[in-house]
Write a protein that holds these residues in place. Structure first.
Motif, PDB file in Angstrom:
ATOM      1  N   ARG A  70       0.833  -1.207   0.000  1.00 56.24           N
ATOM      2  CA  ARG A  70       0.000   0.000   0.000  1.00 56.24           C
ATOM      3  C   ARG A  70       0.866   1.255   0.000  1.00 56.24           C
ATOM      4  O   ARG A  70       0.520   2.257  -0.633  1.00 56.24           O
ATOM      5  CB  ARG A  70      -0.934  -0.005   1.213  1.00 56.24           C
ATOM      6  N   ALA A  71       2.004   1.204   0.685  1.00 55.22           N
ATOM      7  CA  ALA A  71       2.920   2.355   0.669  1.00 55.22           C
ATOM      8  C   ALA A  71       3.486   2.569  -0.729  1.00 55.22           C
ATOM      9  O   ALA A  71       3.599   3.706  -1.202  1.00 55.22           O
ATOM     10  CB  ALA A  71       4.045   2.145   1.685  1.00 55.22           C
ATOM     11  N   ILE A  72       3.837   1.490  -1.401  1.00 48.91           N
ATOM     12  CA  ILE A  72       4.366   1.605  -2.760  1.00 48.91           C
ATOM     13  C   ILE A  72       3.329   2.232  -3.690  1.00 48.91           C
ATOM     14  O   ILE A  72       3.660   3.056  -4.554  1.00 48.91           O
ATOM     15  CB  ILE A  72       4.801   0.219  -3.282  1.00 48.91           C
ATOM     16  N   MET A  73       2.045   1.874  -3.499  1.00 48.49           N
ATOM     17  CA  MET A  73       0.978   2.376  -4.366  1.00 48.49           C
ATOM     18  C   MET A  73       0.440   3.733  -3.938  1.00 48.49           C
ATOM     19  O   MET A  73      -0.509   4.240  -4.540  1.00 48.49           O
ATOM     20  CB  MET A  73      -0.182   1.373  -4.415  1.00 48.49           C
ATOM     21  N   GLY A  74       1.013   4.332  -2.914  1.00 52.76           N
ATOM     22  CA  GLY A  74       0.557   5.655  -2.490  1.00 52.76           C
ATOM     23  C   GLY A  74      -0.678   5.641  -1.631  1.00 52.76           C
ATOM     24  O   GLY A  74      -1.322   6.680  -1.441  1.00 52.76           O
ATOM     25  N   LEU A  75      -1.034   4.483  -1.081  1.00 51.36           N
ATOM     26  CA  LEU A  75      -2.219   4.354  -0.238  1.00 51.36           C
ATOM     27  C   LEU A  75      -1.899   4.408   1.241  1.00 51.36           C
ATOM     28  O   LEU A  75      -2.818   4.449   2.075  1.00 51.36           O
ATOM     29  CB  LEU A  75      -2.951   3.047  -0.562  1.00 51.36           C
ATOM     30  N   ALA A  76      -0.633   4.387   1.585  1.00 50.65           N
ATOM     31  CA  ALA A  76      -0.172   4.555   2.967  1.00 50.65           C
ATOM     32  C   ALA A  76       1.076   5.433   2.894  1.00 50.65           C
ATOM     33  O   ALA A  76       2.081   5.036   2.311  1.00 50.65           O
ATOM     34  CB  ALA A  76       0.143   3.202   3.611  1.00 50.65           C
ATOM     35  N   ALA A  77       0.996   6.600   3.450  1.00 51.33           N
ATOM     36  CA  ALA A  77       2.072   7.586   3.287  1.00 51.33           C
ATOM     37  C   ALA A  77       3.289   7.232   4.146  1.00 51.33           C
ATOM     38  O   ALA A  77       3.150   7.034   5.358  1.00 51.33           O
ATOM     39  CB  ALA A  77       1.573   8.981   3.656  1.00 51.33           C
ATOM     40  N   PRO A  78       4.473   7.152   3.550  1.00 50.30           N
ATOM     41  CA  PRO A  78       5.685   6.960   4.354  1.00 50.30           C
ATOM     42  C   PRO A  78       5.904   8.146   5.285  1.00 50.30           C
ATOM     43  O   PRO A  78       5.699   9.297   4.898  1.00 50.30           O
ATOM     44  CB  PRO A  78       6.801   6.868   3.304  1.00 50.30           C
ATOM     45  N   SER A  79       6.301   7.856   6.505  1.00 52.84           N
ATOM     46  CA  SER A  79       6.619   8.923   7.455  1.00 52.84           C
ATOM     47  C   SER A  79       8.109   9.247   7.450  1.00 52.84           C
ATOM     48  O   SER A  79       8.521  10.300   7.954  1.00 52.84           O
ATOM     49  CB  SER A  79       6.178   8.526   8.868  1.00 52.84           C
ATOM     50  N   GLN A  80       8.890   8.356   6.856  1.00 57.61           N
ATOM     51  CA  GLN A  80      10.341   8.572   6.787  1.00 57.61           C
ATOM     52  C   GLN A  80      10.914   7.584   5.784  1.00 57.61           C
ATOM     53  O   GLN A  80      10.359   6.518   5.551  1.00 57.61           O
ATOM     54  CB  GLN A  80      10.965   8.348   8.178  1.00 57.61           C
ATOM     55  N   GLY A  81      12.045   7.922   5.168  1.00 59.68           N
ATOM     56  CA  GLY A  81      12.723   7.017   4.258  1.00 59.68           C
ATOM     57  C   GLY A  81      12.493   7.373   2.799  1.00 59.68           C
ATOM     58  O   GLY A  81      11.848   8.367   2.470  1.00 59.68           O
ATOM     59  N   GLU A  82      13.031   6.532   1.906  1.00 55.23           N
ATOM     60  CA  GLU A  82      12.985   6.768   0.465  1.00 55.23           C
ATOM     61  C   GLU A  82      12.223   5.655  -0.240  1.00 55.23           C
ATOM     62  O   GLU A  82      12.329   4.482   0.127  1.00 55.23           O
ATOM     63  CB  GLU A  82      14.402   6.843  -0.102  1.00 55.23           C
ATOM     64  N   LEU A  83      11.467   6.044  -1.261  1.00 60.28           N
ATOM     65  CA  LEU A  83      10.685   5.117  -2.067  1.00 60.28           C
ATOM     66  C   LEU A  83      10.802   5.567  -3.514  1.00 60.28           C
ATOM     67  O   LEU A  83      10.321   6.637  -3.885  1.00 60.28           O
ATOM     68  CB  LEU A  83       9.229   5.135  -1.603  1.00 60.28           C
ATOM     69  N   SER A  84      11.475   4.768  -4.344  1.00 62.84           N
ATOM     70  CA  SER A  84      11.715   5.197  -5.723  1.00 62.84           C
ATOM     71  C   SER A  84      11.450   4.057  -6.700  1.00 62.84           C
ATOM     72  O   SER A  84      11.564   2.874  -6.359  1.00 62.84           O
ATOM     73  CB  SER A  84      13.151   5.694  -5.899  1.00 62.84           C
TER      74      SER A  84
END
Length: 240
Positions: free
Chosen positions: A45-59
């Motif tokens: 869900r974080a990868i798909m933008g459905l759970a917002a990361p609070s810290q770190g990198e996603l690319s």
């Protein structure tokens, strides 16, 4: 291709992911394993933008996708099949796939439908059948085919074999193998360890939102991590 670096995710006051690192390379099947509630689905869900990361990198493919809405992430080349399938029960097989193709801007719908169902022969001849009348396995195939209509380069699959008969699990496995042959990458969350071992190139095991194992199938079979964190001893399974 996909890179998560020190990724944290909070859902309300709950700290779900604790700084995980994960990579998916081109034409690779990566399996994410672990008990229920450890953060596997939250990772997707974080990868798909459905759970917002609070810290770190996603690319993805060298560009950050953190903070993008799901439709933009899909447009970049990532598709997601959730655990509960979510097919449109009142629409036909063809209509389910056509909707996805058109939303993704793919207008040659007939060709797109044919390409999307190609990995799943069980759907051929069922173009005009309503999705709600399909078997559970066929609905899972349709959910994957609908995602394929967007022509993703990376497919996220959440528990695709859950509740399916062995013959349907084998059909899903064969479809995933065909996708990889066509150059697609897959990030697979799966409780069926044998299916994961049949498919996976790289394995990550999560426990309480932390990666406790990363490696190949042989390393996993020889590790105590699965016995400790999933309750199954793969070394005993291999001996029997």
């Amino acid at each position: 291709m996909l890179s998560l670096k020190a990724l944290h995710v909070h859902l309300g006051s709950a700290h779900i992911l604790h700084g995980i690192d994960l990579d998916v390379r081109p034409s690779e099947i990566v399996c994410l394993l672990g008990r229920n509630g450890v953060g596997k689905s939250t990772t997707l869900r974080a990868i798909m933008g459905l759970a917002a990361p609070s810290q770190g990198e996603l690319s993805f493919e060298g560009r950050s996708i953190a903070g993008l809405p799901p439709h933009q992430i899909c447009a970049r080349g990532i598709a997601w099949v959730p655990e509960d399938r979510r097919v449109f029960a009142s629409l036909t097989v063809a209509e389910n796939i056509r909707v996805a193709a058109e939303v993704a801007g793919r207008r040659d719908a007939r060709a797109r439908i044919e390409a999307a169902i190609a990995p799943f022969p069980d759907l051929r001849g069922k173009w005009q059948q309503r999705a709600g009348t399909l078997s559970g396995g066929q609905q899972q195939m349709l959910a994957i085919a609908r995602a394929l209509a967007a022509q993703p380069r990376l497919l996220l699959l959440d528990e695709p074999s859950e509740g399916l008969a062995p013959a349907m699990v084998a059909a899903i496995r064969d479809g995933i193998v065909q996708m990889r042959r066509l150059g697609m990458s897959v990030l697979l969350v799966e409780q069926n360890l044998q299916l994961a071992l049949d498919l996976g190139d790289v394995f990550y095991v999560l426990s309480r939102g932390t990666v406790v194992f990363q490696g190949g199938a042989q390393e996993l079979r020889q590790s105590e991590v699965i016995a400790q964190h999933l309750g199954i001893d793969l070394r005993e399974t291999a001996r029997t």
